[in-house]
Write a protein that holds these residues in place. Structure first.
Motif, PDB file in Angstrom:
ATOM      1  N   ASP A 113     -13.472  41.061  27.725  1.00  0.00           N
ATOM      2  CA  ASP A 113     -12.242  40.595  28.338  1.00  0.00           C
ATOM      3  C   ASP A 113     -11.073  41.687  28.805  1.00  0.00           C
ATOM      4  N   GLN A 114     -10.286  42.887  27.456  1.00  0.00           N
ATOM      5  CA  GLN A 114      -9.958  43.738  27.869  1.00  0.00           C
ATOM      6  C   GLN A 114     -10.090  44.639  28.565  1.00  0.00           C
ATOM      7  N   GLU A 116     -11.438  44.066  31.659  1.00  0.00           N
ATOM      8  CA  GLU A 116     -10.910  43.441  32.598  1.00  0.00           C
ATOM      9  C   GLU A 116      -9.376  43.315  32.334  1.00  0.00           C
ATOM     10  N   LYS A 117      -8.964  43.044  31.442  1.00  0.00           N
ATOM     11  CA  LYS A 117      -7.328  43.299  31.381  1.00  0.00           C
ATOM     12  C   LYS A 117      -6.675  44.593  31.659  1.00  0.00           C
ATOM     13  N   THR A 119      -6.578  47.325  32.749  1.00  0.00           N
ATOM     14  CA  THR A 119      -7.699  47.840  34.493  1.00  0.00           C
ATOM     15  C   THR A 119      -6.564  48.553  34.802  1.00  0.00           C
TER      16      THR A 119
END
Ligand code: TRP
Ligand code: SF4
Length: 400
Positions: A113-114, A116-117, A119
């Motif tokens: 998640d992180q 991807e967030k 970036t």
């Protein structure tokens, strides 16, 4: 030793806002009266994502601690400390890393998640992957069994439980364990040893969790056993070895979600916050310029509180009478939005006034804050060292 102990940490984000206050701090303040509490600044955790710019972390730590104290976290009740000042966390993290399967870390939901967030950052680092294990070390080193966290952190607590279990399984079996455990059962004394045996059987054969709880309570009250025997008997209940590390539980609280100025959750990244040290004039200004139900273009247009972020603030700050006045006045266009906002402004200012006064006092006396933290670090270190002695011994690292 197995009494409830609460541990929680916060990354150093500098000065805090009302979202932190309603979402976390109020809960801490309540817990400090009910449990033994340890609260710490997770400055190493900040480095897992902020390794490229570590300069601000120290200042952010002090500002955050001032806000904890100003909000009412009481250093005479809770132990307040800084993670990096208790280096034992790092030793436990290292030792645990030896037995942590990579797959477990890669499967922690926040990992992907992180990545991807965030970036704009390169988070394919060793430290970032290992961050849930560092968190496990934070928790396990104090044998904390209650960890107040938000929903998003629950997988980390679950991960910590698995790590504790694996550790106990790998290193908790001393030579002659069964015999020693049986001998310890006898030491409990006639009635108690019989009860212990019964409860243990009920748990192991029928999976009766209540029996497990009762047996643990029985051990908790027992005073005539050595610490080692007690640990053995805790472990023996579940069939494993000695319980060296305690499996923690997530202490989920009814999330009091603090709405921000736009109705979304209050968060720095949404730019919708009111800081705990916000200037009172600024508080008024921010609330007065908040958006309301767009249907109320004119004062004479009726509105719907359910479509208005101001209503959400009334849900936090206003009692039944005031809320009824809002609903009635809004839907009938009997009141204007500025009128509706006024009691929110007043309630917020009333809430912030004592916090700001204490923040001012602590800001003027940085040494007081430093001393509080120095004391807390010392207490934390003592507890951490105790666990590390057992951990080293269990792993065969006690050269003494
Ligand atoms: N991971 C938490 C966060 O990012 C902070 C944290 C670190 C923590 N170690 C902890 C919380 C141990 C509870 C217990 O918010
Ligand atoms: Fe929102 Fe209150 Fe205006 Fe209704 S009267 S739209 S609840 S601010």
């Amino acid at each position: 030793m197995y009494a409830d102990r609460v541990l929680s940490g916060m990354r150093p984000t500098g000065s805090l806002h009302l979202g932190h206050y309603h979402g976390v701090l109020k809960n801490w303040i309540k817990l400090q009266h009910e449990y033994e509490c340890l609260f710490f600044v997770a400055d190493w955790h900040a480095l897992t994502t902020q390794y490229d710019n570590p300069r601000g972390i120290e200042e952010a730590t002090w500002q955050m601690v001032i806000d904890w104290l100003a909000a009412g976290v009481d250093p005479s009740k809770a132990t307040l400390f800084i993670q990096s000042q208790v280096i034992e966390h790092a030793e436990l993290h290292l030792l645990l890393s030896m037995m942590t399967p990579l797959g477990w870390l890669e499967r922690v939901p926040t990992y992907k998640d992180q990545q991807e967030k965030l970036t704009e950052k390169d988070l394919s680092t060793y430290g970032f992957l290992g961050y849930p294990l560092l968190q496990s070390a934070d928790i396990l080193i104090y044998r904390a069994n209650q960890v107040p966290v938000g929903e998003d952190q629950v997988p980390h607590i679950e991960f910590s439980r698995e790590i504790a279990r694996r550790f106990n399984h790998l290193y908790g079996k001393e030579p002659g364990y069964e015999e020693r455990a049986e001998a310890a059962v006898k030491k409990l004394g006639g009635k108690k040893s019989k009860l212990y045996q019964e409860l243990r059987t009920r748990y192991q054969q029928a999976g009766d969790d209540a029996a497990l709880d009762s047996a643990r309570a029985l051990l908790g009250e027992t005073q005539n056993l050595s610490l080692g025997d007690k640990e053995r008997l805790y472990g023996y209940l579940e069939g494993g070895g000695k319980m060296i590390l305690t499996e923690p539980d997530a202490l989920l609280t009814v999330a009091s979600r603090m709405p921000g100025l736009d109705g979304q959750k209050m968060s720095k990244s949404y730019h919708n916050t009111i800081s705990l040290r916000e200037d009172p004039d600024q508080v008024g200004k921010k609330i007065r310029t908040m958006p309301t139900d767009p249907a109320r273009g004119r004062r004479t247009d009726p509105g719907d509180p359910d479509k208005c972020p101001v209503w959400q603030l009334h849900e936090v700050y206003s009692g039944d009478d005031l809320r009824a006045w809002v609903r009635q006045g809004c839907t009938s266009a009997g009141i204007g939005c500025l009128e509706c906002k006024q009691p929110v402004i007043e309630a917020m200012l009333k809430e912030l006034a004592p916090i700001q006064e204490r923040a001012r006092a602590y800001t003027e006396e940085p040494d007081v804050v430093k001393n509080i933290i120095a004391d807390g670090c010392e207490k934390a270190r003592d507890l951490a060292r105790e666990t590390m002695r057992d951990v080293r011994e269990a792993m065969g690292l006690n050269y003494g």
